[in-house]
Scaffold this active site. Structure first.
Site, PDB file in Angstrom:
ATOM      1  N   ARG A  63       0.860  -1.169   0.000  1.00 39.14           N
ATOM      2  CA  ARG A  63       0.000   0.000   0.000  1.00 39.14           C
ATOM      3  C   ARG A  63       0.909   1.236   0.000  1.00 39.14           C
ATOM      4  O   ARG A  63       2.049   1.182   0.445  1.00 39.14           O
ATOM      5  CB  ARG A  63      -0.883   0.031   1.251  1.00 39.14           C
ATOM      6  CG  ARG A  63      -1.820  -1.160   1.395  1.00 39.14           C
ATOM      7  CD  ARG A  63      -2.631  -1.042   2.669  1.00 39.14           C
ATOM      8  NE  ARG A  63      -3.583  -2.150   2.826  1.00 39.14           N
ATOM      9  CZ  ARG A  63      -3.356  -3.257   3.506  1.00 39.14           C
ATOM     10  NH1 ARG A  63      -2.168  -3.442   4.095  1.00 39.14           N
ATOM     11  NH2 ARG A  63      -4.270  -4.206   3.607  1.00 39.14           N
TER      12      ARG A  63
ATOM     13  N   LYS B  65      -2.036  -1.703   7.879  1.00 39.87           N
ATOM     14  CA  LYS B  65      -3.484  -1.588   8.072  1.00 39.87           C
ATOM     15  C   LYS B  65      -3.962  -2.611   9.085  1.00 39.87           C
ATOM     16  O   LYS B  65      -3.592  -3.783   9.016  1.00 39.87           O
ATOM     17  CB  LYS B  65      -4.200  -1.783   6.734  1.00 39.87           C
ATOM     18  CG  LYS B  65      -5.677  -1.407   6.778  1.00 39.87           C
ATOM     19  CD  LYS B  65      -6.281  -1.440   5.396  1.00 39.87           C
ATOM     20  CE  LYS B  65      -7.738  -1.006   5.434  1.00 39.87           C
ATOM     21  NZ  LYS B  65      -8.339  -1.016   4.079  1.00 39.87           N
TER      22      LYS B  65
ATOM     23  N   HIS C 245      -2.147   2.263  -6.184  1.00 39.14           N
ATOM     24  CA  HIS C 245      -2.784   1.003  -5.803  1.00 39.14           C
ATOM     25  C   HIS C 245      -2.941   0.044  -6.975  1.00 39.14           C
ATOM     26  O   HIS C 245      -3.095  -1.169  -6.762  1.00 39.14           O
ATOM     27  CB  HIS C 245      -4.147   1.271  -5.153  1.00 39.14           C
ATOM     28  CG  HIS C 245      -4.447   0.363  -3.993  1.00 39.14           C
ATOM     29  ND1 HIS C 245      -3.790   0.446  -2.774  1.00 39.14           N
ATOM     30  CD2 HIS C 245      -5.315  -0.675  -3.867  1.00 39.14           C
ATOM     31  CE1 HIS C 245      -4.260  -0.481  -1.960  1.00 39.14           C
ATOM     32  NE2 HIS C 245      -5.175  -1.183  -2.598  1.00 39.14           N
TER      33      HIS C 245
ATOM     34  N   ARG D 156      -0.339  -2.575  -6.792  1.00 37.87           N
ATOM     35  CA  ARG D 156      -0.655  -3.613  -5.795  1.00 37.87           C
ATOM     36  C   ARG D 156      -1.662  -4.608  -6.375  1.00 37.87           C
ATOM     37  O   ARG D 156      -1.518  -5.825  -6.209  1.00 37.87           O
ATOM     38  CB  ARG D 156      -1.203  -2.946  -4.531  1.00 37.87           C
ATOM     39  CG  ARG D 156      -1.630  -3.884  -3.403  1.00 37.87           C
ATOM     40  CD  ARG D 156      -1.963  -3.035  -2.184  1.00 37.87           C
ATOM     41  NE  ARG D 156      -2.878  -3.688  -1.279  1.00 37.87           N
ATOM     42  CZ  ARG D 156      -2.522  -4.463  -0.245  1.00 37.87           C
ATOM     43  NH1 ARG D 156      -1.243  -4.705  -0.017  1.00 37.87           N
ATOM     44  NH2 ARG D 156      -3.425  -4.986   0.550  1.00 37.87           N
TER      45      ARG D 156
ATOM     46  N   HIS E 296      -4.386  -8.929   4.014  1.00 30.01           N
ATOM     47  CA  HIS E 296      -5.846  -8.893   4.082  1.00 30.01           C
ATOM     48  C   HIS E 296      -6.338  -9.637   5.322  1.00 30.01           C
ATOM     49  O   HIS E 296      -5.825 -10.703   5.646  1.00 30.01           O
ATOM     50  CB  HIS E 296      -6.471  -9.536   2.843  1.00 30.01           C
ATOM     51  CG  HIS E 296      -6.356  -8.685   1.618  1.00 30.01           C
ATOM     52  ND1 HIS E 296      -6.500  -9.204   0.341  1.00 30.01           N
ATOM     53  CD2 HIS E 296      -6.123  -7.354   1.461  1.00 30.01           C
ATOM     54  CE1 HIS E 296      -6.358  -8.220  -0.535  1.00 30.01           C
ATOM     55  NE2 HIS E 296      -6.121  -7.097   0.110  1.00 30.01           N
TER      56      HIS E 296
ATOM     57  N   TYR F 188      -9.543 -10.890  -6.879  1.00 34.21           N
ATOM     58  CA  TYR F 188      -8.578 -11.000  -7.974  1.00 34.21           C
ATOM     59  C   TYR F 188      -8.846 -12.211  -8.869  1.00 34.21           C
ATOM     60  O   TYR F 188      -8.337 -12.267  -9.988  1.00 34.21           O
ATOM     61  CB  TYR F 188      -7.159 -11.037  -7.419  1.00 34.21           C
ATOM     62  CG  TYR F 188      -6.804  -9.759  -6.688  1.00 34.21           C
ATOM     63  CD1 TYR F 188      -6.651  -8.567  -7.383  1.00 34.21           C
ATOM     64  CD2 TYR F 188      -6.662  -9.738  -5.296  1.00 34.21           C
ATOM     65  CE1 TYR F 188      -6.371  -7.384  -6.723  1.00 34.21           C
ATOM     66  CE2 TYR F 188      -6.378  -8.556  -4.630  1.00 34.21           C
ATOM     67  CZ  TYR F 188      -6.237  -7.381  -5.344  1.00 34.21           C
ATOM     68  OH  TYR F 188      -5.963  -6.209  -4.690  1.00 34.21           O
TER      69      TYR F 188
END
Length: 264
Positions: free
Chosen positions: A120, A145, A209, A212, A235, A244
């Site tokens: 990120r 995150k 992004h 990524r 995640h 994805y």
């Protein structure tokens, strides 16, 4: 509450808008119907996105529930259904073209690290020199995150670019520093990637992004297990990573268009 800096800025900004809209009323006396009308007007007049609508609602709820202590108060605000948008992805050739389009070693490192490590933008900004472990070929991401630390693999090509950049720029604390020695800004990173993509002749909209997204998609296409991609990306839920599978061309390659009678 240990919210992220971005969340704090967003809530403060949106709540100031809320205060201005009701400047003739005491904030404590504003009712649910008033709040509903306020949000609905923003949707109709300013055409705010679903994401912004949710953020504005959350900012308002935070004040009444957390600041004023009105716990378990129900706000009859319609929550929008989130749009199911698929992420944009670059090809491997596009990423390679971006790296070739710039001779600036710092810019090359920024592009290479975001892409090859699936970072990120905030994670790149917060990288310290001691976080890069060239012996183990790993990078430690601190307080990413969700306030979670994690390790990601460091590609050899990225390490070589980092060594060249370090010898030239000699950063002291952060891997990427501005002219004042402080952390490189988010705006600067955005502009680096946007301008480099333009130089590379890429027509689609390119932003940090997307690199990524491309990292995750390319790994999936080459057969990397989704569980590993989830961990590398940091995640919390596998459902986030599963998006994805909808942009990867891996499964599409198994299908062939039906031939008509006029085709050989």
């Amino acid at each position: 509450k240990r919210y992220s800096e971005n969340t704090i800025k967003t809530y403060c900004h949106y709540f100031k808008d809320f205060q201005k809209a009701f400047k003739d009323k005491k904030i404590e006396n504003i009712g649910t119907n008033d709040i509903n009308r306020y949000i609905h007007d923003l949707v109709k007049v300013k055409n705010i996105s679903l994401s912004q609508q949710n953020q504005r609602i959350n900012a308002i709820k935070f004040y009444y529930e957390k600041v004023l202590g009105k716990e378990k108060v129900y706000y009859n605000i319609d929550r929008p259904r989130m749009e199911k948008k698929l992420p944009d992805v670059l090809s491997k050739e596009d990423v390679g073209a971006m790296l070739k389009a710039t001779k600036n070693s710092k810019h090359q490192c920024i592009i290479a690290l975001i892409y090859s490590c699936g970072l990120r933008r905030s994670e790149l900004i917060n990288l310290r020199l001691e976080d890069v472990d060239s012996k183990r070929m790993m990078i430690k991401l601190r307080g990413a995150k969700g306030k979670k630390d994690r390790y990601v693999q460091l590609a050899k090509t990225s390490l070589n670019l980092l060594k060249t950049y370090y010898k030239k720029e000699q950063p002291t604390t952060w891997v990427f520093e501005g002219n004042d020695g402080k952390q490189y800004s988010a705006t600067s990173i955005f502009n680096v990637i946007k301008n480099t993509a333009r130089k590379a002749g890429i027509k689609k909209r390119v932003y940090p992004h997307i690199l990524r997204h491309s990292f995750a998609t390319h790994h999936l296409e080459q057969g990397t297990d989704l569980r590993y991609i989830k961990e590398w990306l940091g995640h919390a839920s596998s459902k986030t990573t599963e998006v994805y599978t909808h942009v990867s061309k891996k499964d599409f390659n198994r299908f062939k268009n039906p031939k008509t009678t006029s085709q050989n």
